[in-house]
Design an enzyme around this catalytic site. Structure first.
Site, PDB file in Angstrom:
ATOM      1  N   ASP A  39     -10.323  -8.603 -10.331  1.00 41.35           N
ATOM      2  CA  ASP A  39     -10.385  -7.890  -9.055  1.00 41.35           C
ATOM      3  C   ASP A  39     -10.799  -8.885  -7.963  1.00 41.35           C
ATOM      4  O   ASP A  39     -11.834  -9.550  -8.088  1.00 41.35           O
ATOM      5  CB  ASP A  39     -11.404  -6.754  -9.143  1.00 41.35           C
ATOM      6  N   LYS A  67       5.831  -9.884  -8.616  1.00 39.32           N
ATOM      7  CA  LYS A  67       6.102 -10.025  -7.183  1.00 39.32           C
ATOM      8  C   LYS A  67       6.296 -11.492  -6.794  1.00 39.32           C
ATOM      9  O   LYS A  67       7.107 -11.813  -5.914  1.00 39.32           O
ATOM     10  CB  LYS A  67       4.959  -9.407  -6.374  1.00 39.32           C
ATOM     11  N   PHE A 126     -11.915   7.367  -2.933  1.00 38.33           N
ATOM     12  CA  PHE A 126     -13.119   7.767  -2.206  1.00 38.33           C
ATOM     13  C   PHE A 126     -12.924   9.117  -1.515  1.00 38.33           C
ATOM     14  O   PHE A 126     -13.817   9.969  -1.531  1.00 38.33           O
ATOM     15  CB  PHE A 126     -13.499   6.704  -1.179  1.00 38.33           C
ATOM     16  N   VAL A 162      -9.089   3.861  -1.142  1.00 38.88           N
ATOM     17  CA  VAL A 162      -9.132   4.875  -0.082  1.00 38.88           C
ATOM     18  C   VAL A 162      -8.895   6.270  -0.654  1.00 38.88           C
ATOM     19  O   VAL A 162      -9.665   7.208  -0.384  1.00 38.88           O
ATOM     20  CB  VAL A 162      -8.108   4.554   1.032  1.00 38.88           C
ATOM     21  N   GLN A 168     -12.469 -11.186  -2.139  1.00 42.64           N
ATOM     22  CA  GLN A 168     -12.170 -11.116  -0.712  1.00 42.64           C
ATOM     23  C   GLN A 168     -10.674 -10.931  -0.501  1.00 42.64           C
ATOM     24  O   GLN A 168      -9.863 -11.476  -1.240  1.00 42.64           O
ATOM     25  CB  GLN A 168     -12.588 -12.411   0.000  1.00 42.64           C
ATOM     26  N   ARG A 186      -6.359   3.869  -6.056  1.00 41.07           N
ATOM     27  CA  ARG A 186      -6.698   2.926  -4.993  1.00 41.07           C
ATOM     28  C   ARG A 186      -7.945   3.406  -4.246  1.00 41.07           C
ATOM     29  O   ARG A 186      -8.254   4.598  -4.214  1.00 41.07           O
ATOM     30  CB  ARG A 186      -5.512   2.727  -4.056  1.00 41.07           C
ATOM     31  N   TYR A 240       2.144  -7.117 -12.216  1.00 42.05           N
ATOM     32  CA  TYR A 240       2.413  -6.867 -10.798  1.00 42.05           C
ATOM     33  C   TYR A 240       2.376  -8.168  -9.997  1.00 42.05           C
ATOM     34  O   TYR A 240       3.323  -8.499  -9.270  1.00 42.05           O
ATOM     35  CB  TYR A 240       1.384  -5.879 -10.256  1.00 42.05           C
TER      36      TYR A 240
END
Length: 312
Positions: A274, A150, A192, A189, A277, A187, A146
């Site tokens: 990962d 990109k 969770f 959001v 920040q 992902r 990815y």
């Protein structure tokens, strides 16, 4: 100005479907192209039957011929679970898909916008990230399909601009969330919210102190359209995202609060590469697009939670 005929690749995806809806509302004709790998016909079902909307099942890895004024190239799986499922296909989608859209834009003299990503910065040494930062990317890790796909697509866009004078734009999209996110896209959001609504433990990777910035999808779509319609001499790249910075732990606690869930937070090892920040410097977007995000995280989460409740 006459209404435009616009191609949106990945148009049945999360961001693409909101973009199609926005363009139709402003009176444009929209060709929505998707192969439904991560997109869904459900995301655009409410648009089917609109006189200005056309839905095409097609993979951008294969060339397509159509007459359009503008092209938004959003086609590519964007969540780690999806883009790592078939990493070779992910790279082909980014690179060959970009070549096909650039070739089409060159033939029909369209302006083409590339949906790039904050992942081009990798695990950054510069914070917040500015467009002139070249990034810190692992070229052969699990996320490379990815990240490097990109980055290569951006290189192709700028080479077409320099070599052929092609009108193009490059948007670097930071974390975006909202209704129509795939509930199993992995992902943070969507993870969770789904875990909270189903009473599962909230899974935090690492110590939860890594940071992210979350942009509500309506704000992002507004920015994409503004970028597309800037003068030809402005091509980007331009960061599009919300500069508000939150730790993953803060996000987890906010989702628990807003859902009223009894879920507990558990910790698991941090995945490879990962980022620690991630926050955009959006000074360029403010200057060139007169844009900054409007929807605050709590309000955006409330709208997203309401959507996910309808899926249960």
């Amino acid at each position: 100005m006459a209404n435009k005929r616009i191609l949106v690749t990945g148009g049945a995806g999360f961001i693409g479907s909101h973009l199609c809806q926005y363009l139709l509302k402003q009176g444009d004709e929209v060709l929505c192209l998707d192969n439904y790998f991560t997109g869904s016909k459900e995301n655009v079902r409410h648009l089917i039957g609109h006189p200005g909307f056309e839905l095409i099942r097609h993979d951008v890895v294969e060339p397509i011929l159509c007459e359009v004024d503008q092209i938004y190239n959003l086609a590519c799986p964007a969540s780690p679970i999806h883009y790592q499922y078939n990493p070779i296909k992910t790279t082909k989608t980014s690179v060959i898909g970009a070549l096909n859209m650039l070739g089409l834009a060159k033939r029909v003299k369209a302006t083409v916008l590339q949906a790039s990503t904050s992942e081009v910065y990798g695990d950054p040494f510069v914070h917040p990230q500015r467009e002139d930062y070249w990034g810190n990317v692992n070229p052969n890790g699990l996320r490379s399909c990815y990240d490097e796909g990109k980055r290569c697509a951006e290189a192709l866009f700028f080479d077409y601009h320099r070599q052929h004078g092609l009108n193009m734009k490059v948007a670097r999209i930071f974390n975006t969330y909202g209704p129509r996110m795939h509930p199993q896209d992995g992902r943070v959001v969507s993870n969770f919210i789904m875990q909270a609504l189903t009473g599962q433990n909230i899974t935090v990777y690492g110590n939860g102190l890594q940071t992210r910035s979350f942009c509500y999808v309506d704000d992002l779509v507004e920015a994409l359209v503004r970028l597309m319609n800037t003068p030809d001499d402005f091509v980007g790249p331009v960061n599009l995202g919300n500069p508000g910075e939150f730790t993953i732990l803060e996000l987890a606690n906010k989702v628990i609060e807003l859902t009223g869930s009894q879920s507990k937070i558990i910790y698991k090892p941090l995945p490879q590469d990962d980022p620690v920040q991630r926050r955009p410097d959006i000074s360029l977007a403010k200057e060139k697009l007169n844009w900054s995000p409007f929807v605050q995280l709590e309000e955006g989460l409330k709208r997203t939670i309401t959507y996910f409740k309808t899926l249960r």
